[in-house]
Design a protein around this motif. Structure first.
Motif, PDB file in Angstrom:
ATOM      1  N   UNK A  27       0.831  -1.202   0.000  1.00 45.55           N
ATOM      2  CA  UNK A  27       0.000   0.000   0.000  1.00 45.55           C
ATOM      3  C   UNK A  27       0.868   1.256   0.000  1.00 45.55           C
ATOM      4  N   UNK A  28       1.934   1.227   0.771  1.00 45.48           N
ATOM      5  CA  UNK A  28       2.847   2.368   0.812  1.00 45.48           C
ATOM      6  C   UNK A  28       3.556   2.555  -0.526  1.00 45.48           C
ATOM      7  N   UNK A  29       3.904   1.446  -1.188  1.00 50.29           N
ATOM      8  CA  UNK A  29       4.517   1.530  -2.524  1.00 50.29           C
ATOM      9  C   UNK A  29       3.561   2.193  -3.510  1.00 50.29           C
ATOM     10  N   UNK A  30       2.282   1.821  -3.447  1.00 48.99           N
ATOM     11  CA  UNK A  30       1.276   2.425  -4.327  1.00 48.99           C
ATOM     12  C   UNK A  30       1.190   3.924  -4.044  1.00 48.99           C
ATOM     13  N   UNK A  31       1.126   4.294  -2.773  1.00 47.29           N
ATOM     14  CA  UNK A  31       1.038   5.705  -2.404  1.00 47.29           C
ATOM     15  C   UNK A  31       2.244   6.477  -2.937  1.00 47.29           C
ATOM     16  N   UNK A  32       3.441   5.955  -2.726  1.00 43.97           N
ATOM     17  CA  UNK A  32       4.654   6.648  -3.169  1.00 43.97           C
ATOM     18  C   UNK A  32       4.685   6.827  -4.679  1.00 43.97           C
ATOM     19  N   UNK A  33       4.299   5.797  -5.429  1.00 48.72           N
ATOM     20  CA  UNK A  33       4.307   5.897  -6.893  1.00 48.72           C
ATOM     21  C   UNK A  33       3.226   6.845  -7.406  1.00 48.72           C
ATOM     22  N   UNK A  34       2.064   6.852  -6.755  1.00 53.64           N
ATOM     23  CA  UNK A  34       0.998   7.761  -7.175  1.00 53.64           C
ATOM     24  C   UNK A  34       1.372   9.217  -6.910  1.00 53.64           C
ATOM     25  N   UNK A  35       2.092   9.470  -5.832  1.00 47.32           N
ATOM     26  CA  UNK A  35       2.494  10.840  -5.531  1.00 47.32           C
ATOM     27  C   UNK A  35       3.485  11.400  -6.544  1.00 47.32           C
ATOM     28  N   UNK A  36       4.104  10.536  -7.339  1.00 43.80           N
ATOM     29  CA  UNK A  36       5.025  10.983  -8.381  1.00 43.80           C
ATOM     30  C   UNK A  36       4.294  11.459  -9.638  1.00 43.80           C
ATOM     31  N   UNK A  37       3.014  11.131  -9.758  1.00 41.65           N
ATOM     32  CA  UNK A  37       2.221  11.524 -10.926  1.00 41.65           C
ATOM     33  C   UNK A  37       1.887  13.014 -10.824  1.00 41.65           C
ATOM     34  N   UNK A  38       2.125  13.736 -11.910  1.00 40.41           N
ATOM     35  CA  UNK A  38       1.831  15.157 -11.953  1.00 40.41           C
ATOM     36  C   UNK A  38       0.331  15.392 -11.782  1.00 40.41           C
TER      37      UNK A  38
END
Length: 86
Positions: A27-38
Motif C-alpha cells: 500500500x505504501x509503494x502504491x502511495x509513493x508511486x501515485x504521488x510521483x504523478x503530476x
C-alpha cells in the motif's frame, strides 16, 4: 461515460479506489508511486477496510486510467469504488 466517471476532479472529495493489496508495505509503494504523478497532491490509505481502499486528491483533472496504470504497473489492481453497486 461522462467527465465525472472517467476523471478525478480536483477538490477536497477526491476519488476512492479499492485494491487487491494485502500487505501494508505494498500500500505504501502504491502511495509513493501515485504521488510521483503530476497532478496528484495526496493519497490517503484506509487499511482497516476489506478490500483495502485509498483516496486520491488531485490539483488538476486527471484520468482514472492514469491512476489504474500506475497501480497495475506494481502488479495490483485499482477499481473505482463507485463503479459497482453491491
Amino acid at each position: 461515460m461522462s467527465l465525472l466517471s472517467n476523471n478525478v476532479i480536483p477538490g477536497n472529495h477526491g476519488k476512492v479506489f479499492e485494491t487487491n493489496v494485502v500487505d501494508n508495505y505494498d500500500l505504501q509503494r502504491i502511495k509513493n508511486d501515485l504521488l510521483l504523478v503530476d497532478g496528484i497532491k495526496d493519497v490517503l490509505i484506509d487499511a482497516q477496510k476489506f478490500p483495502k481502499e485509498f483516496t486520491v486528491h488531485t490539483t488538476k483533472l486527471l484520468a482514472i486510467k492514469e491512476i489504474e496504470a500506475v497501480v497495475l504497473h506494481l502488479g495490483f489492481h485499482a477499481i473505482e469504488r463507485a463503479l459497482f453497486k453491491l
